[in-house]
Write a protein that holds these residues in place. Sequence first.
Motif, mmCIF file in Angstrom:
data_model
loop_
_atom_site.group_PDB
_atom_site.id
_atom_site.type_symbol
_atom_site.label_atom_id
_atom_site.label_comp_id
_atom_site.label_asym_id
_atom_site.label_seq_id
_atom_site.Cartn_x
_atom_site.Cartn_y
_atom_site.Cartn_z
ATOM 1 N N VAL A 158 -3.191 2.206 -1.142
ATOM 2 C CA VAL A 158 -4.087 1.862 -0.035
ATOM 3 C C VAL A 158 -3.554 0.611 0.638
ATOM 4 C CG1 VAL A 158 -6.406 1.109 0.603
ATOM 5 C CG2 VAL A 158 -6.121 2.910 -1.103
ATOM 6 N N ILE A 159 -3.277 0.709 1.945
ATOM 7 C CA ILE A 159 -2.894 -0.470 2.716
ATOM 8 C C ILE A 159 -4.158 -1.024 3.347
ATOM 9 C CG2 ILE A 159 -1.557 -1.322 4.673
ATOM 10 C CD1 ILE A 159 0.585 0.700 3.969
ATOM 11 N N ASN A 160 -4.522 -2.216 2.922
ATOM 12 C CA ASN A 160 -5.805 -2.813 3.288
ATOM 13 C C ASN A 160 -5.635 -3.891 4.369
ATOM 14 O OD1 ASN A 160 -8.613 -3.214 3.018
ATOM 15 N ND2 ASN A 160 -8.304 -4.911 1.592
ATOM 16 N N LYS A 161 -6.747 -4.326 4.922
ATOM 17 C CA LYS A 161 -6.818 -5.392 5.933
ATOM 18 C C LYS A 161 -6.125 -4.990 7.236
ATOM 19 C CE LYS A 161 -7.064 -9.106 2.465
ATOM 20 N NZ LYS A 161 -6.577 -10.439 2.080
ATOM 21 N N TRP A 162 -6.232 -3.706 7.614
ATOM 22 C CA TRP A 162 -5.612 -3.261 8.864
ATOM 23 C C TRP A 162 -6.355 -3.793 10.088
ATOM 24 C CZ3 TRP A 162 -0.878 -1.731 8.841
ATOM 25 C CH2 TRP A 162 -0.308 -1.185 9.997
ATOM 26 N N ASP A 163 -7.508 -4.402 9.871
ATOM 27 C CA ASP A 163 -8.239 -5.025 10.976
ATOM 28 C C ASP A 163 -7.664 -6.389 11.343
ATOM 29 O OD1 ASP A 163 -9.269 -5.699 8.320
ATOM 30 O OD2 ASP A 163 -10.631 -7.045 9.388
ATOM 31 N N ARG A 164 -6.703 -6.875 10.546
ATOM 32 C CA ARG A 164 -6.102 -8.181 10.809
ATOM 33 C C ARG A 164 -4.647 -7.996 11.228
ATOM 34 N NH1 ARG A 164 -8.048 -11.656 5.478
ATOM 35 N NH2 ARG A 164 -10.244 -11.002 5.486
ATOM 36 N N PRO A 165 -4.083 -8.979 11.932
ATOM 37 C CA PRO A 165 -2.665 -8.873 12.295
ATOM 38 C C PRO A 165 -1.800 -8.688 11.050
ATOM 39 C CG PRO A 165 -3.705 -10.651 13.522
ATOM 40 C CD PRO A 165 -4.721 -10.180 12.505
ATOM 41 N N GLY A 166 -0.817 -7.805 11.165
ATOM 42 C CA GLY A 166 0.033 -7.523 10.016
ATOM 43 C C GLY A 166 1.319 -6.839 10.443
ATOM 44 N N ARG A 167 1.961 -6.202 9.510
ATOM 45 C CA ARG A 167 3.251 -5.564 9.757
ATOM 46 C C ARG A 167 3.059 -4.151 10.300
ATOM 47 N NH1 ARG A 167 5.938 -6.780 4.010
ATOM 48 N NH2 ARG A 167 7.597 -5.455 4.833
ATOM 49 N N TYR A 168 4.169 -3.555 10.751
ATOM 50 C CA TYR A 168 4.104 -2.199 11.257
ATOM 51 C C TYR A 168 3.939 -1.215 10.100
ATOM 52 C CZ TYR A 168 5.625 -3.953 15.803
ATOM 53 O OH TYR A 168 5.690 -4.635 16.987
ATOM 54 N N ALA A 169 3.201 -0.139 10.356
ATOM 55 C CA ALA A 169 2.911 0.832 9.307
ATOM 56 C C ALA A 169 4.185 1.451 8.753
ATOM 57 C CB ALA A 169 1.974 1.909 9.843
ATOM 58 N N LEU A 170 5.104 1.852 9.608
ATOM 59 C CA LEU A 170 6.340 2.482 9.142
ATOM 60 C C LEU A 170 7.186 1.504 8.334
ATOM 61 C CD1 LEU A 170 7.334 4.586 12.291
ATOM 62 C CD2 LEU A 170 6.535 5.461 10.075
ATOM 63 N N GLU A 171 7.146 0.224 8.698
ATOM 64 C CA GLU A 171 7.879 -0.803 7.942
ATOM 65 C C GLU A 171 7.328 -0.923 6.517
ATOM 66 O OE1 GLU A 171 8.448 -5.672 7.992
ATOM 67 O OE2 GLU A 171 7.659 -4.642 9.776
ATOM 68 N N LEU A 172 6.005 -0.877 6.364
ATOM 69 C CA LEU A 172 5.387 -0.956 5.038
ATOM 70 C C LEU A 172 5.734 0.269 4.200
ATOM 71 C CD1 LEU A 172 1.920 -2.331 6.166
ATOM 72 C CD2 LEU A 172 3.526 -3.530 4.679
ATOM 73 N N ILE A 173 5.750 1.428 4.837
ATOM 74 C CA ILE A 173 6.122 2.664 4.125
ATOM 75 C C ILE A 173 7.546 2.549 3.581
ATOM 76 C CG2 ILE A 173 6.538 5.132 4.397
ATOM 77 C CD1 ILE A 173 3.622 4.463 4.493
ATOM 78 N N ASP A 174 8.455 2.076 4.428
ATOM 79 C CA ASP A 174 9.858 1.946 4.005
ATOM 80 C C ASP A 174 9.988 0.951 2.854
ATOM 81 O OD1 ASP A 174 10.686 3.752 5.891
ATOM 82 O OD2 ASP A 174 11.267 2.246 7.383
ATOM 83 N N GLU A 175 9.236 -0.152 2.913
ATOM 84 C CA GLU A 175 9.326 -1.157 1.856
ATOM 85 C C GLU A 175 8.892 -0.584 0.508
ATOM 86 O OE1 GLU A 175 8.004 -5.758 1.119
ATOM 87 O OE2 GLU A 175 6.448 -4.374 1.766
ATOM 88 N N ILE A 176 7.811 0.173 0.502
ATOM 89 C CA ILE A 176 7.330 0.753 -0.753
ATOM 90 C C ILE A 176 8.388 1.659 -1.367
ATOM 91 C CG2 ILE A 176 5.619 2.325 -1.751
ATOM 92 C CD1 ILE A 176 3.635 1.252 0.386
ATOM 93 N N GLN A 177 8.994 2.506 -0.532
ATOM 94 C CA GLN A 177 9.983 3.451 -1.059
ATOM 95 C C GLN A 177 11.252 2.741 -1.518
ATOM 96 O OE1 GLN A 177 10.311 7.011 1.118
ATOM 97 N NE2 GLN A 177 12.062 7.786 -0.013
#
Length: 546
Positions: A158-177
């Motif tokens: 679960v990627i949380n706190k999407w209501d706040r400024p953060g990183r790009y979704a695809l960037e987070l996906i790549d980091e996890i993998q």
Amino acid sequence: MTDNAVTDTATPDTAATGPADARVAAEAARRRTFAVISHPDAGKSTLTEALALHARAITEAGAVHGKAGRRATVSDWMEMEKARGISITSTALQFPYRDCVINLLDTPGHADFSEDTYRVLTAVDCAVMLIDAAKGLEPQTLKLFQVCKHRGIPIITVINKWDRPGRYALELIDEIQERIGLRPTPLTWPVGIAGDFKGVLDRRRGNYIRFTRTAGGATVAPEEHIPADEAHAAAGVDWDTAVEESELLSADGSDYDRDGFLSGESSPLLFTSAALNFGVNQLLDVLVELAPPPDAATGIDGTVRPTDGPFSAFVFKVQAGMDSAHRDRIAYARVYSGTFERGEVLTHASTGKPFVTKYAQSVFGQQRATLDTAWPGDVIGLANAAVLRPGDTLYRDVPVQYPPIPSFSPEHFSVARGTDPSKHKQFRRGIEQLDQEGVVQVLRSDRRGDQAPVFAAVGPMQFEVAAHRMATEIGAPISLEPLPYQVARIVEPEDAEFMNKQVSAEVMTRSDGVLLVLFSTPWRLQGFQRDNPEIKLRSLVAAADG
């Protein structure tokens, strides 16, 4: 994309079983027992509260930091938790959702309480790994992932706190993998960048789920399900971007795969804002539809205990001080097999002695209620359980013993002394209680005497908890004197005397009888081993080792 729904975990065929076994199998299939794990401040307790809110188990969500006019979260009930706004002990919450029973175990996020989190992970069938949208994977998250991987626990991300400024979704996906080798398979995809959370694209159904804010996020956020052909009119270019990115994910093979999820190769992923209660309903639905129900458990001798076998349970936590009006002690036990009936006599596997379950309770944070029946996957609270420790097994009829919970390697040591001589009985009782609960490891030596036990801990915050509880719950305040040691090893009895003569080393006895030698630094240990190869020292289990 295939929509794997409740049929993934349908009630087993009961034709070959008797009515009682069939009932156990059916009840086990309804259970979802999972833990929420994360780095500190990723929103774990807030998510726990939001899940209970959306399941209608509570009527209003609290605030982790205790803002004016709002209560603390249900899962953070200790005074230190309320004051600091962090979880320092694990908590069990049970509530119904749809046709299932949810057993949610909230865990401490702080690294100093890794032992408590590890104990919880011995009692779950699935884990929800919570990641901060701005920070991505953090050190404690990585450690807990390794524990889950070692134990074969499937993970929902679960990627949380999407209501706040953060990183790009695809960037987070790549980091996890890239960093942990776990392929994310998003089930929802955000409509709107981090900080501008409008809703999610439901990738399994293709529709747009639009969220509406509520005052302070204290109540369930309204959801509007909008068909795909009307979503552009509702969300504009943000919807178009979400669709394009979702198609990229499908082309890359990042669609949900049940076999990959259960084998630990992939992880269903969702986007939420727990503080606003956005996306929480989707997580509950995913847990019901995709998370595995309880399965057969394996005993220490390799024997397999099916869920519909004779009753067995595993004690993963002991907690006192939950109710100042009742000085009792609660042992949390996960039911592995069979049916639990309050009042029946079980067998304590390690001692062979009977254990009467007259005072069995269901637990919801600090709240408790009498429990009459429980099924595989449930967590039961056994009151007045002074003889039980984490790692104990209870069974009925057919003997079984599950693998014990290993102790972590402590890195911090302090001598504990009572500051009020008239409280020596309370002091001794309190030290024994903290040891049995696993708040700290307690070491003793002839050199220091019984009135100066040594606390050994993974992190220094454990000392704060121990001192606070000794003063407030036990009524025996203590002083703590740090010792100049950083590392411990198990030493054989025949080598203890020789080790006690070494410079910057000291031998102590743990409460389970194991002899530990403490060294001032890792380099001092390395030097000793180089100069004395004939002395065999064994490592304790560390958090990352599982």
